[in-house]
Design a protein around this motif. Structure first.
Motif: not given
Length: 309
Positions: A159, A232-233, A277-278, A282
């Protein structure tokens, strides 16, 4: 176009995906198979009866892994071969030494967010390892893949590709300030574009290529980030290596993907195309620029120019 769905998902393991699959008499190569999801990808493929070659930089580590896989699967056909993706001579030695058909090639090895570094040819290290090395390997094994008649190439992307398209005018950061995450993102976009163009170019040979997002997994890939990856995960979205290898194994073996190529999968299913993104959950979504056929063709030509120079 309907997105491909399967009975498997986020929590599925490579062993669960491979269960019941018979690849006896088939041959597979997995790069970076001495650690992380590469080990579990190779283990699952070995469990299907396939002959599996672990293509690794550290042969000693590869031999240790091969013994472990043989012990856990009962396979007597787990091989080890040296491969340094940053060294064209090493890739050439591997491909010239290959004899006979090849059914599955899993381009799994990679580096992430490492400090600024360049190969002897002047290639940025992440672009060289994650893309150029696998490009040389795949094209060098093209005749072996074509000999199979229905071969599959699995390219492990991320990703992280959403961090950057391929900056065609400056892939080696000659004019941009080096940023490890932009470099990683560019290389992971290149992985997807490679799958798109390889499928187009090699369709007549029955070869298909697809890209996969394995998920967030703590492995040696994070060695340049203090083991945190991007940081960030969310913890609930982290996977084990066995789960992380599941999508690679599915794309390599599932009859649902017969003749299907140039696509991007996550959590054992094809993921939607996004424009920012978004727009997807996720760790899901493939940027439209990563599937762009014109960009894929341009990258192929650019890479051919780099390796010829």
């Amino acid at each position: 176009m309907t997105l491909i769905q399967t009975p498997f998902g986020f929590a599925s393991t490579a062993a669960e995906v491979a269960e019941g699959t018979d690849l006896s008499g088939r041959r597979a190569v997995v790069t970076g198979a001495s650690s992380g999801i590469g080990v579990e990808t190779a283990r699952a493929l070995a469990s299907t009866g396939a002959e599996v070659t672990l293509a690794v930089r550290d042969v000693a580590a590869g031999e240790h892994t091969a013994k472990d896989i043989a012990a856990s699967t009962g396979s007597t056909a787990v091989r080890v071969a040296e491969l340094d993706l940053t060294d064209p001579a090493s890739v050439a030695a591997f491909t010239s030494g290959w004899d006979g058909p090849l059914h599955v090639l899993v381009a799994n090895a990679g580096v992430m967010a490492n400090p600024e570094q360049y190969t002897e040819r002047g290639w940025e290290w992440q672009f060289a390892t994650n893309h150029i090395g696998h490009f040389l390997l795949s094209t060098g094994l093209h005749s072996a893949l074509a000999a199979d008649g229905s071969a599959r190439v699995v390219v492990v992307s991320s990703s992280g590709h959403q961090l950057s398209p391929v900056v065609f005018d400056d892939v080696n950061f000659a004019f941009r300030c080096y940023d490890p995450w932009l470099a990683y993102g560019q290389s992971k976009t290149a992985n997807v574009l490679f799958a798109v163009e390889a499928t187009r170019r090699w369709a007549r040979d029955g070869i298909t290529a697809n890209a996969v997002m394995p998920g967030g997994i703590f492995t040696n890939l994070q060695r340049h980030t203090d083991g945190r990856g991007s940081g960030t995960v969310p913890p609930e979205l982290m996977k084990t290596p066995e789960q992380g290898a599941a999508t690679s194994v599915l794309v390599a073996t599932s009859p649902l993907l017969e003749g299907i190529g140039g696509r991007y999968f996550a959590d054992c299913a094809e993921t939607p195309t996004i424009d920012r993104r978004g727009e997807a959950p996720p760790l899901h979504g493939v940027a439209r620029y990563a599937l762009d056929p014109d960009g894929a063709a341009r990258l192929w030509e650019l890479t051919e120019g780099l390796v010829r120079a």
